[in-house]
Design a protein around this motif. Structure first.
Motif, short mmCIF file in Angstrom:
data_model
loop_
_atom_site.label_atom_id
_atom_site.label_comp_id
_atom_site.label_asym_id
_atom_site.label_seq_id
_atom_site.Cartn_x
_atom_site.Cartn_y
_atom_site.Cartn_z
N LYS A 253 63.02 22.47 77.29
CA LYS A 253 64.25 23.13 77.74
C LYS A 253 64.04 24.06 78.93
N ASP A 254 62.81 24.09 79.49
CA ASP A 254 62.57 25.04 80.58
C ASP A 254 63.21 24.59 81.88
N THR A 340 66.04 29.56 82.65
CA THR A 340 65.48 29.98 81.36
C THR A 340 64.23 30.77 81.70
N ARG A 346 66.03 37.44 75.79
CA ARG A 346 66.42 37.08 74.44
C ARG A 346 66.18 38.24 73.48
N ASP A 430 69.90 34.72 83.45
CA ASP A 430 68.70 34.45 82.65
C ASP A 430 69.16 33.89 81.31
N TYR A 432 69.25 31.20 77.89
CA TYR A 432 68.34 30.62 76.89
C TYR A 432 68.45 29.09 76.90
N GLY A 433 69.68 28.57 77.05
CA GLY A 433 69.88 27.12 77.13
C GLY A 433 69.67 26.39 75.83
N TRP A 434 69.79 27.11 74.70
CA TRP A 434 69.44 26.49 73.42
C TRP A 434 70.21 27.16 72.29
#
Length: 461
Positions: A253-254, A340, A346, A430, A432-434
């Motif tokens: 996911k990066d 990310t 986070r 910035d 997280y995408g998840w």
């Protein structure tokens, strides 16, 4: 022309003009006051259906077949505006319509559509799902393009790196550009050094797939110039400062920043917004080999600033530095980057609330309001100038990894800011995408964050 889809999937919406089954999406008041169809009301009373948030019950007809469904919205539907995403995973296959609901048609359908997503590329079974009729008072085209942008971002993030390396990301990028007649160009391998993208080359050179810089241009000169930059690290081992096994588990996911700017670009192009759009993605894999970059190395960036490598796992800001410097040379009206980037973001705000950084107060307010209006929340964090001292190092202009570990998201944003000097309005996201766990509007896995809000801002400005 239908919106671009990276992975082909059937639409969650029905085009059927014949009979569809009703869904009664209701609050407790609908049942208490008898405001729904008598058959549905009778079944609700017999089944003890109280319309709690997400409660679901099929309704039999007089012949004992499925005649409809009840769906609970709770006392205040605004508390969970995309709760209807659960419908897509609760209804049996067939054609349905919403009979009653205290929500706008567009919000209800968008929630349903978001919840219909599933990533089934590697599964044999492709079961048919329910389809919901789009009523005449909803903007079906707008809903479908927003879903397509979100689904594209999710698909790209969910795809493992054996099928989503730098070359595969380039292929998806080219297909997106081709669908909307955009101009796409790619700088690959050692050509990055020849054309002055040294940090992109440095981070990606140890991979079996060459690093590359992807660029797309779409729109008309003279319109508002908007540039989107996305971090495309297709897998991050951490480099020689190698991550733990647990730390690598989600590193497919990066490239979530790249996936999200591609989803946003899809929405912009599909809506034919009057903008001059540019999309830039440094696509690399941070691998380990004999030619991998090392802790202690110093490299010159496109901007001319020298960067000391104090941690090879802080690679995302390196590839973004060259990409942002390149974007900034044209001084666009709005420059957005998504990445990310830091675990610190986070820790500060959790997985659901991405921070963003900008010096433009008006832009910050507009983005915040767009996030609230679209239920795509974002939170501004400070570019605290006092922390710029943490970026200093004795033998180079900047370090890529300040010592101490404090304010990591802020120092990363301040690092990037050094490469944006000509553009008036710049914002760094910035993300997280998840999704760590299932939510009503999405399963666990890759997620689009901030792009519905940004689309609204760009569309209305």
């Amino acid at each position: 022309m239908a919106p671009f889809q990276y992975i082909e999937r059937s639409s969650p919406f029905s085009t059927k003009k014949g009979k569809t089954l009703p869904v009664f999406a209701v609050t407790p008041a609908y049942i208490e006051t008898g405001m729904i169809d008598p058959l549905a009301l009778s079944w609700a009373e017999k089944a003890g259906f109280k319309a709690e948030p997400g409660a679901f019950s099929l309704i039999p007809n007089d012949e004992g077949h499925v005649g409809g469904a009840l769906f609970g919205l709770g006392t205040d539907p605004s508390e969970s505006p995309f709760l209807t995403g659960k419908l897509a995973r609760s209804l049996p296959a067939g054609d349905w319509h919403i009979e009653t609901a205290p929500l706008t048609a567009s919000r209800l359908l968008l929630g349903y559509g978001l919840g219909s997503y599933s990533f089934r590329r590697y599964l044999k079974e492709q079961p048919a799902g329910p389809k919901l009729l789009i009523p005449q008072d909803a903007d079906g085209a707008e809903i479908k393009r927003i879903l397509a942008g979100v689904f594209l971002a999710r698909d790209l993030i969910n795809t493992p790196t054996n099928d989503m390396g730098p070359a595969d990301l380039e292929d998806a990028f080219r297909k997106l550009g081709s669908h909307y007649d955009a101009e796409v160009s790619v700088i690959e391998g050692d050509a990055l050094l020849e054309q002055n993208f040294p940090l992109v080359h440095t981070v990606g050179r140890a991979s079996s797939q060459a690093p590359r810089l992807l660029e797309m241009r779409w729109g008309k000169k003279g319109h508002r110039r908007i540039t989107l930059v996305g971090k495309g690290v297709c897998f991050d081992t951490g480099g020689l400062d190698i991550k733990s096994a647990a730390g690598m588990l989600l590193m497919k996911k990066d490239m979530g920043g790249a996936a999200n700017v591609m989803g946003l670009a899809l929405m912009i192009m599909d809506a034919k917004l009057k903008v001059d759009l540019r999309v830039i993605i440094p696509a690399v894999e941070n691998s380990i080999a004999g030619n991998a970059f090392r802790p202690g190395d110093v490299y010159r960036s496109r901007k001319g600033l020298s960067v000391q490598i104090d941690n090879t796992d802080a690679e995302g800001r390196l590839v973004l530095a060259d990409a942002l410097a390149y974007a900034d040379e044209d001084a666009p009206d709005l420059l957005i980057d998504m990445a990310t980037l830091t675990g610190a973001a986070r820790v500060a705000l959790g997985p659901d609330l991405p921070p963003f950084f900008t010096d433009d107060g008006d832009l910050a307010q507009d983005i915040f309001e767009a996030g609230m209006a679209t239920d795509d929340p974002l939170w501004r964090m400070p570019l605290h100038k006092g922390y710029e001292r943490l970026l200093k190092t004795q033998i180079a202009d900047l370090t890529n990894a300040p010592a101490g570990g404090m304010a990591g998201a802020i120092t990363a944003a301040l690092f990037l800011k050094r490469f944006v000097t000509n553009t008036g309005s710049w914002a760094h996201f910035d993300i997280y995408g998840w999704n760590p766990s299932e939510r009503p509007h999405s399963p666990a896995g890759g997620e689009a964050q901030g792009i519905r809000a940004l689309y609204r801002h760009i569309k209305s400005s």
